[in-house]
Motif scaffolding. Structure first.
Motif, short mmCIF file in Angstrom:
data_model
loop_
_atom_site.label_atom_id
_atom_site.label_comp_id
_atom_site.label_asym_id
_atom_site.label_seq_id
_atom_site.Cartn_x
_atom_site.Cartn_y
_atom_site.Cartn_z
N ILE A 6 -7.85 40.81 57.59
CA ILE A 6 -7.65 39.93 56.45
C ILE A 6 -8.54 38.71 56.65
O ILE A 6 -8.76 38.25 57.77
N ASP A 7 -9.09 38.20 55.55
CA ASP A 7 -9.90 36.98 55.59
C ASP A 7 -9.13 35.78 55.09
O ASP A 7 -9.59 34.63 55.17
N ARG A 8 -7.94 36.03 54.58
CA ARG A 8 -7.00 35.00 54.16
C ARG A 8 -5.65 35.67 54.04
O ARG A 8 -5.56 36.90 54.01
N THR A 9 -4.58 34.91 53.97
CA THR A 9 -3.26 35.50 53.78
C THR A 9 -3.03 35.76 52.29
O THR A 9 -3.60 35.08 51.43
N GLY A 10 -2.22 36.76 52.00
CA GLY A 10 -1.94 37.08 50.60
C GLY A 10 -1.39 38.48 50.44
O GLY A 10 -0.86 39.07 51.39
N GLY A 11 -1.53 39.03 49.24
CA GLY A 11 -0.99 40.33 48.90
C GLY A 11 -1.85 41.47 49.39
O GLY A 11 -2.77 41.29 50.20
N PRO A 12 -1.59 42.67 48.89
CA PRO A 12 -2.30 43.87 49.36
C PRO A 12 -3.81 43.78 49.25
O PRO A 12 -4.53 44.40 50.04
N ASP A 13 -4.32 43.01 48.28
CA ASP A 13 -5.76 42.97 48.05
C ASP A 13 -6.54 42.26 49.15
O ASP A 13 -7.77 42.38 49.21
N LYS A 45 4.37 40.92 56.53
CA LYS A 45 4.73 39.50 56.49
C LYS A 45 3.63 38.65 57.13
O LYS A 45 3.34 37.54 56.68
N CYS A 46 3.00 39.20 58.18
CA CYS A 46 1.85 38.53 58.79
C CYS A 46 0.70 38.45 57.79
O CYS A 46 0.06 37.41 57.64
N ARG A 47 0.44 39.55 57.08
CA ARG A 47 -0.62 39.57 56.07
C ARG A 47 -0.38 38.51 55.00
O ARG A 47 -1.31 37.84 54.54
N GLU A 48 0.86 38.33 54.59
CA GLU A 48 1.18 37.42 53.50
C GLU A 48 1.34 35.97 53.95
O GLU A 48 1.49 35.08 53.11
N GLY A 49 1.33 35.72 55.26
CA GLY A 49 1.40 34.35 55.75
C GLY A 49 2.78 33.87 56.13
O GLY A 49 2.97 32.68 56.42
N TYR A 50 3.76 34.77 56.19
CA TYR A 50 5.11 34.38 56.55
C TYR A 50 5.20 33.85 57.99
O TYR A 50 6.12 33.12 58.33
N LEU A 51 4.24 34.23 58.82
CA LEU A 51 4.29 33.83 60.23
C LEU A 51 3.49 32.56 60.51
O LEU A 51 3.32 32.19 61.67
N SER A 52 3.00 31.91 59.46
CA SER A 52 2.14 30.73 59.67
C SER A 52 2.86 29.59 60.36
O SER A 52 2.23 28.70 60.92
N HIS A 53 4.20 29.59 60.33
CA HIS A 53 4.96 28.55 61.04
C HIS A 53 4.99 28.81 62.54
O HIS A 53 5.32 27.90 63.32
N PHE A 54 4.65 30.04 62.95
CA PHE A 54 4.76 30.41 64.36
C PHE A 54 3.40 30.62 65.02
O PHE A 54 3.32 30.67 66.24
#
Length: 328
Positions: A6-13, A45-54
């Motif tokens: 991934i080059d940024r966090t987000g959805g499937p795209d 969740k990692c792809r979508e940025g849910y782990l950015s707090h960790f």
């Protein structure tokens, strides 16, 4: 090497298959030539940025928490691993390092464990994250002891099937919620009671099975799917919820627990994870623990695999086949 990045966090795209440089193992790291990568909810969740707090993402970022393969090389200071050895691990993706959706991944030596002879690469890749989550919830947070009782909510999922087996192996009495179609499977894994979460009365079934309340409830589903879970506990019992990171799922209410005279905890596996994984590997090697049913997909289907897991439509544990065993 090929990798799902991934080059940024987000959805499937945001997920794409790319050619990226083969990483070098740093001091204390083992470079694994990847055979298979387990697919977990933590991956989307990692792809979508849910782990950015960790963790801190460094793009392009390779996702993937679970890996099996062979040792390709070792960094300075590494002892006990030789090139060609079959190993599996929970990667350091949670610490912001590249994960397992790639042909090579470096992992801290303290997280790498030899694969039991009885397991293939695909089976081994299905183990680390769900088994470690189950272990953490039952023992590290839940303090489960022989002779106690436990309800596993979501017993047919990957975390749940490991939890049922681990609790049974530890000498506990195990009940689990599941669909009617999975009842026989869970009974074969050691459950004494299964409850159909779609139409069964969980409270009534548990009251009949454990009239004084159960010692531990392990919620492997979350998101409010176990109503009145604390009411199922004995006084002083504990409800442990697997950390889902889903927005709005804040885990059990500590204030309510205090009013009821019970305890709560959140469970998430800690790195490095090798010590616990070695104990799990020993149980796998002796046959007291079995991996879940698996389905293998090629790396190019990583996006579809994540979609299936995120939507809840995966009927089995999904594993990405990165390399054919004969090519390792």
């Amino acid at each position: 090497m090929r990798a799902a990045v991934i080059d940024r966090t987000g959805g499937p795209d945001v997920l794409r298959i790319a050619d990226v440089p083969v990483p070098e193992p740093a001091a204390g790291e083992v470079l694994i030539r990847v055979a298979c990568a387990g697919v977990n909810p933590a991956d989307w969740k990692c792809r979508e940025g849910y782990l950015s707090h960790f963790m801190h993402y460094s793009f392009p970022f390779v996702i993937g928490f679970d890996v099996s393969g062979i040792v390709e090389a070792v960094g300075s200071g590494v002892r006990g691993f030789a090139p060609g050895e079959r190993v599996f691990a929970q990667t350091d993706a949670g610490a912001g390092k590249w994960g397992s959706y790639a042909e090579y991944v470096p992992v801290s030596q303290d997280s790498v464990v030899p694969i039991p002879d009885s397991l293939g690469f695909a089976e081994a890749a299905a183990v680390p994250t769900p088994a470690l989550a189950a272990w953490t919830g039952l023992f590290d947070e839940g303090g489960l002891k022989p002779g106690q009782s436990v309800l596993v909510h979501g017993g047919a999922g990957a975390v749940g099937t490991f939890a049922v087996q681990l609790a049974n192996a530890a000498g506990a009495a195990v009940a689990a919620t599941c669909s009617a179609a999975r009842r026989d499977e869970l009974m074969a894994l050691g459950c004494r009671l299964t409850i159909d979460y779609r139409g069964g009365d969980i409270a009534a079934a548990m009251q009949a099975w454990a009239p004084g309340g159960t010692d531990l409830v392990l919620d492997a589903v979350g998101c409010g799917t176990l109503p009145n879970g604390m009411a199922l506990l004995r006084p002083g019992g504990i409800l442990v919820a697997i950390l889902t990171l889903v927005i709005g799922d804040n885990g059990p209410d500590a204030a309510e627990a205090a009013r009821r005279g019970v305890r709560t905890a959140l469970a998430f596996s800690r790195m490095p994870s090798g010590t616990r994984l070695r104990e799990i590997a020993s149980l796998l090697g002796t046959g007291r623990l079995r991996p879940p049913r698996i389905e293998c997909l090629p790396l190019e289907d990583a996006g579809r695999a994540l979609d299936l897991v995120q939507s809840g439509k995966a009927a089995t544990k999904l594993v990405l086949q990165i390399a054919e065993p004969g090519n390792l």
